[in-house]
Design a protein around this motif. Sequence first.
Motif, PDB file in Angstrom:
ATOM      1  N   THR A   2      27.783 -32.972  -7.776  1.00 22.91           N
ATOM      2  CA  THR A   2      28.886 -34.287  -8.430  1.00 22.91           C
ATOM      3  C   THR A   2      28.314 -34.631  -8.824  1.00 22.91           C
ATOM      4  N   ILE A   3      26.656 -35.243  -8.264  1.00 25.53           N
ATOM      5  CA  ILE A   3      26.197 -36.907  -8.884  1.00 25.53           C
ATOM      6  C   ILE A   3      25.701 -35.947  -9.918  1.00 25.53           C
ATOM      7  N   LEU A   4      24.960 -34.850  -9.932  1.00 19.69           N
ATOM      8  CA  LEU A   4      24.345 -34.398 -11.602  1.00 19.69           C
ATOM      9  C   LEU A   4      25.202 -34.006 -12.464  1.00 19.69           C
ATOM     10  N   ARG A   5      26.201 -34.321 -12.223  1.00 19.52           N
ATOM     11  CA  ARG A   5      27.559 -34.800 -12.925  1.00 19.52           C
ATOM     12  C   ARG A   5      27.770 -35.993 -13.906  1.00 19.52           C
ATOM     13  N   ASP A   6      27.693 -37.186 -13.099  1.00 22.09           N
ATOM     14  CA  ASP A   6      27.678 -38.196 -13.373  1.00 22.09           C
ATOM     15  C   ASP A   6      28.408 -38.784 -14.000  1.00 22.09           C
ATOM     16  N   PRO A   7      29.068 -38.721 -13.002  1.00 25.80           N
ATOM     17  CA  PRO A   7      30.417 -39.310 -13.488  1.00 25.80           C
ATOM     18  C   PRO A   7      30.940 -40.301 -13.678  1.00 25.80           C
ATOM     19  N   PRO A   8      31.600 -40.282 -14.056  1.00 26.64           N
ATOM     20  CA  PRO A   8      32.067 -42.809 -13.896  1.00 26.64           C
ATOM     21  C   PRO A   8      32.799 -42.697 -13.284  1.00 26.64           C
TER      22      PRO A   8
ATOM     23  N   GLY B 276      13.273 -21.629  -1.073  1.00 22.98           N
ATOM     24  CA  GLY B 276      13.541 -23.422  -1.737  1.00 22.98           C
ATOM     25  C   GLY B 276      14.349 -22.789  -2.622  1.00 22.98           C
ATOM     26  N   TYR B 277      14.865 -23.519  -3.812  1.00 27.31           N
ATOM     27  CA  TYR B 277      15.968 -23.501  -4.460  1.00 27.31           C
ATOM     28  C   TYR B 277      17.051 -21.887  -5.231  1.00 27.31           C
ATOM     29  N   ALA B 278      15.846 -20.895  -5.244  1.00 26.56           N
ATOM     30  CA  ALA B 278      16.378 -19.792  -5.291  1.00 26.56           C
ATOM     31  C   ALA B 278      16.903 -19.611  -3.665  1.00 26.56           C
ATOM     32  N   THR B 279      17.170 -20.297  -3.109  1.00 27.36           N
ATOM     33  CA  THR B 279      17.825 -19.916  -1.186  1.00 27.36           C
ATOM     34  C   THR B 279      18.877 -19.575  -1.973  1.00 27.36           C
TER      35      THR B 279
ATOM     36  N   SER C 166      18.395 -29.656 -15.891  1.00 25.14           N
ATOM     37  CA  SER C 166      16.983 -29.010 -15.824  1.00 25.14           C
ATOM     38  C   SER C 166      16.916 -29.064 -14.780  1.00 25.14           C
ATOM     39  N   ASP C 167      15.862 -28.495 -14.137  1.00 29.16           N
ATOM     40  CA  ASP C 167      15.259 -28.486 -12.731  1.00 29.16           C
ATOM     41  C   ASP C 167      14.709 -30.046 -12.430  1.00 29.16           C
ATOM     42  N   GLU C 168      14.081 -30.667 -13.379  1.00 22.44           N
ATOM     43  CA  GLU C 168      13.675 -31.803 -13.334  1.00 22.44           C
ATOM     44  C   GLU C 168      14.865 -32.402 -12.296  1.00 22.44           C
ATOM     45  N   ASP C 169      16.811 -32.363 -12.951  1.00 22.31           N
ATOM     46  CA  ASP C 169      17.416 -32.720 -13.219  1.00 22.31           C
ATOM     47  C   ASP C 169      18.425 -32.705 -11.299  1.00 22.31           C
TER      48      ASP C 169
END
Length: 658
Positions: A528-534, A503-506, A480-483
Motif C-alpha cells: 500500500t505504501i508503494l501506491r502512496d495514496p493520499p 531475496g525479492y524473488a522469493t 522500480s526495484d528502488e521503489d
Amino acid sequence: MAHGGMGGPGGGMGGGMGGGMGGGRARGEERRLAPGQRPDLRRVLALFRPYRGTLLAVLVLIAIGAATGVVSPFLIREIVDVALPDQRADVLAWCVGGLIAVTIVSSALGVTQSMLSTRVGQAVMHDLRVSVYAHLQRMGLGFFTRTRTGEIQSRIFSDIGSMQAMVTSVMTQIVSSAAGVVMALVAMVALDWRLTLFSLIALPLAVWMNRRVGRRRREIVRTRQEKAADLSAGIQESLSVSGILLGLTMGRSQALTDAFTVDSRGLADLEVRSEMAGRWHMAVFTTLMALFPALTYLLGGHLLFSGTGVTIGTLVAFIALQSGLFPQINGLLRVATQVNSSLALFTRVFEYLDAPITIADAPDALALDPTEVRGEIRFEDVTFTYPGADAPALHGLDLVIPAGRHTALVGTTGSGKTSTGYLMARLYEPTSGRITLDGHDLRGITMGSLADSLGVVTQETYLLHATIAENLRFARPDASDEDLVRACRIAQIHDHIVGLSEGYATVVGERGYRFSGGEKQRLALARTILRDPPVLLLDEATSALDVVTERAMSGALDAVARGRTTVSIAHRLSTVRAADQIIVMATGRIVERGTYEELLGRGGVFADLVAQDSARDGAQQQDSSSAGLSDSSSAGPSESPSDGPVSAPGTPTARPGS
C-alpha cells in the motif's frame, strides 16, 4: 514522501476473505429459471453475432458439401443402369472419376469447415469466460461473502467448459445435418416419391422420443453441474492451506474424506444417468432405421415387378441415399438432445451475467486526480444494513475525518468499526445518507480513481502465489526495484527479505503461508505504501505484530502518515495514542470522541476499553514469559522468529520453515 508522486493503478482492499469448511452446502443467492423453462435461444445465438462473416463461410461450405454428397447416388445409378448393362467403358470411367472427385472434395470441405467452426466456437467460449469474469470483478463485496469460491470457479470453468462441444461443433453439425437431410430428401423425391414417403413413416415417432429425452437430460445436467460445483467448492475449501490445517488440528481428515467419497459417488451416478438418458429410445429408433433398407428393397421390388417406373439403378441409388439420410436424421436428433442439455449450462452462466451490479460508476462519475486529493472524508447521517441482515450495522453516523490528520476508530467487536471502513472504501454503499471525499459524494467518483486515492490494509492479509516483488507490483506494476526497497524499508520488512536466499524473488506460497502473520502484514503495508495514496485506511493492520515490532513500526507509520489522511481501525488501543482524534463506537453509533488523553480523563467507555486492553496485554505477556515463547527456537512454522525485533541491515533472518 509526498503522496502525489507515486499514485499508480490497483488498490482496493488488501485483505482476502476466508471460507468455511463445514459440511454445509449453502450457495450464493442465485436466480433460477422455473423448472422446465429454458433460456431464450435468441440470446444463445447472439453470442455468435460477432463472427457472422466466418459463419457465413461455414454455411456456404456446408451447402456445397451437402450438394456434393447427393451426386454419388446418381453416378451409381448411371453405372448400374447404363455403364454396366451397355458395357460403356467411357461412362464407367467418368462415373468412377466423379465418385473419386466427390470423395476428395467432400473431405477437403469437411476439414475446412471444421477448422472455421472450431475457431468460432473457441472465440465464443473465450468471450463468454471473459464476460463472466469481468462481470464478477464488478460485483460488490456482498456477493462474494454469500457465494463460495468453488461455486464461482465451477461456473467459469466447468459449466463453460462443458459447452465446448455445443459452441465448437454442434451448431455447424445441426446446419450440416439439416442441409444433408434436405438435399437427400430432394434427391430421393427426384428418384421416387413413393419410396420417399415410406422412408419417413417413423420420423414423427423419433421426434417425439427426442423431445422427451431432451427434457430428462436437461434436468439431469442441471443437477449434475450443481453437484459438480459442490464438489469443486469442497475441494477448494478442504485442500487449501487453511483447510488442511483445520482438518488436521480438528482430527476431521477422515470425516472430510468420507464426505468427499459420498459427494463423488453421487456425481458419478449422475454422470451415468446423464450418459444413459434416452439410450433405449435411441436404440429403438436406430434399430427401426436399420430395418428400413430391407423393407425398402421389398417395396421397391414390388414396384419394379409391377412395371411402375422403378429400375434396378433407381432402387440401388435410393438405398444409397437412404443409408446416408437415416444417420443424418439420427445425428440431428442426437444433437437436438445435446442442445437441450446444454441449455441448462447456459442457464447457470446467464444467472451470473444477469446478477445485478450493486456498485458501479455513475454515467457522469468524476475521475479524481490523486495528486490533488486533500483527503477530507465526511459521513452525513449514514445508516447501513448488510444485505439480508435484520438490524443496521450503522445508525445515523455523522463523522468528519479532517484532511491530513490521523483519526482512529475504536470499539468492541461488532461496534461498526470495520463496516465504517468498508463504506469508506466503497466496498458497500450506505442504505441512507452519504459519504464524501473532499466534498464529492463517493457515488459520484469513479471506482478506479477512488482506489488510487485511498489505500487499504486489513488485518486479513492476502498475498498472491507469486514472488515478493510480483506481490508488491500488483499495486503498482511500473514500480522500480528502488521503489520496492524504499516501501519495504518503511514497512520494516526489507531486512528480512534480503536475508532470504532468493531475496525479492522469493515465492511467498499460496496466500502467503510461507511467511508469518507479522511478515505478511508488513508486506501488505509495503504494498500500500508503494501506491502512496493520499488517504490511508489501516484496518487492524498491525494486529499480527508483536509489541516490539509494532513499536518499531509506529515511527515509520507516523512518517508515512505525515501529510496524508490516515484512518486507523484499532483493537489494540496502544497503537492510537498519537491519533489526532479517536472515535469510540458501540452498536453502530459514536458514543465518544476526542484525543487519547481527553477520553482517558473522562473515565467513560474509552477508559474502560483501555483498562481491558492493558489487562489483556499483561496477561499475554505473563503467559508468553511462563511458556518461554520469547525463545526463538520455539517459533512454529507459521510464526517465525523474525516476527520479533527487526534484524539490523545485512543480518540474515531465519526463513519460516527453514
